[in-house]
Design an enzyme around this catalytic site. Structure first.
Site, PDB file in Angstrom:
ATOM      1  N   SER A   1      10.586  -8.485   2.645  1.00  6.30           N
ATOM      2  CA  SER A   1       9.285  -9.146   2.752  1.00  6.30           C
ATOM      3  C   SER A   1       9.103 -10.178   1.642  1.00  6.30           C
ATOM      4  CB  SER A   1       8.151  -8.119   2.666  1.00  6.30           C
ATOM      5  OG  SER A   1       8.233  -7.207   3.720  1.00  6.30           O
TER       6      SER A   1
ATOM      7  N   ARG B   1       2.556 -10.377  -4.708  1.00  8.49           N
ATOM      8  CA  ARG B   1       2.162  -9.064  -4.188  1.00  8.49           C
ATOM      9  C   ARG B   1       0.865  -9.159  -3.376  1.00  8.49           C
ATOM     10  NH1 ARG B   1       4.123  -4.209  -4.042  1.00  8.49           N
ATOM     11  NH2 ARG B   1       5.818  -4.928  -5.370  1.00  8.49           N
TER      12      ARG B   1
ATOM     13  N   HIS C   1       1.950 -10.440  -0.079  1.00  3.73           N
ATOM     14  CA  HIS C   1       2.633  -9.336   0.599  1.00  3.73           C
ATOM     15  C   HIS C   1       1.625  -8.374   1.222  1.00  3.73           C
ATOM     16  CE1 HIS C   1       4.554  -5.224   0.290  1.00  3.73           C
ATOM     17  NE2 HIS C   1       5.445  -5.856   1.018  1.00  3.73           N
TER      18      HIS C   1
END
Lengths: 211, 211
Positions: free
Chosen positions: A15, A38, A41
């Site tokens: 990812s 993050r 994500h």
């Protein structure tokens, strides 16, 4: 079915590779990069590349504080649930949320304000050093801003990422003027998931994880 | 400071007024409207007006099932934490998440698969009727899709809103072909917060709340 088989431990890595590729030649400050990535994500929303703003050295200050045992105060049980508590606790820190505290509910009702508002006053009385991660309630961020100006609290870092339509944009803009380290998602977007993702990016950096 | 003072109970109402105004003359199916609006309220992301797709009568079926005591299985503790459990429990339902179950972790390791994968197999064995709310793991949605085709589970509703970059889009497209009621956020976006928001919109509708 056309899905790829990816080993469990590989999913996160893959990812991050995909989102890094899609970021293209967009330059991120290396210190802030794990946080920005993050959050993307967690949300699949590239708006955060532009929305997220960091005070100078905010990430480094928070990472060092976590290593020294700082804790996290948050404004929702959802964010509390998403924070990687075993990493936090490995450094000696704890995570707290006062929103379900019966005394907070009683005081909020008595004073005709929100539980979020009162919960920040409770949190300001905690001994020790704390990151404040606000992912839901602008009233929490507004009260925190006031407590900072009143010198009743001195946060390690303010993560200002409430979401929504009433007072959200305004509450975030106030934090940007405060004399504290901050990571803020400007505009309406944010959420408990974003607050938890930012905390986890900082905790993983403190723990030496590369993702 | 330029924020408006809004009474605690008024914040949600005001938020819905603002987002409704911004939706303009965009036509929403009345049955689906509370779900779409609550997701926008939770994310401040109007992309969901287009991303969210509903099978015919999905909302009505889920609302009726909740009234008859159906429960919710979800794939993260964060979604579990965000679901309005007192409303669910007022109808006799419960909310379950198997992700932190030690036996699920053991089986996942043994079989080199994800805990999400195994957790769906555990959930499929539950007696009674369940809404499956998948907000994080595409592997949960993929396994659920297989279990549906194998006739090992018959969900009241599949809420398919995992988020991310690996197998997420594909897993959602498979659910759209399945012979079950669904609410799916097509594309990469979604999340535990979105899963909880959809559950809560359905629960509030079942309880006769107008927002």
């Amino acid at each position: 079915m056309s899905y790829q088989y990816v080993l469990p431990g590989e999913i996160e890595k893959r990812s991050f590779e995909i989102l890094t590729k899609e970021l293209g030649d967009r330059k991120l400050l290396p210190e802030n990069e794990p946080v920005i990535k993050r959050v993307i994500h967690t949300t699949a929303d590239f708006d955060y590349v532009d929305n997220l703003v960091f005070s100078d050295g905010a990430v480094t200050k928070a990472v060092e504080a976590f290593k020294a045992g700082a804790g996290i105060v948050t404004d929702t049980q959802m964010a509390l649930s998403g924070i990687h508590k075993s990493t936090l606790e490995s450094f000696g820190g704890t995570a707290r949320c006062f929103m379900s505290d019966p005394e907070v509910a009683r005081l909020a009702k008595e004073r005709q304000t929100t539980r979020a508002w009162v919960s920040m006053e409770e949190a300001a009385r905690l001994p020790g050093r704390w990151v404040f991660a606000i992912g839901n309630a602008p009233t929490a961020l507004i009260r925190l801003h006031e407590l900072i100006l009143e010198k009743k609290v001195d946060p390690v870092l303010v993560i200002g990422v409430p979401v929504g339509f009433v007072n959200v944009v305004e509450s975030k803009e106030e934090i940007l003027k405060d004399p504290v380290p901050y990571i803020v998602a400007r505009g309406r977007k944010g959420g408990s998931n974003v607050a938890a993702a930012i905390c986890n990016a900082l905790l993983y950096t403190a723990a030496g994880r590369t993702l």
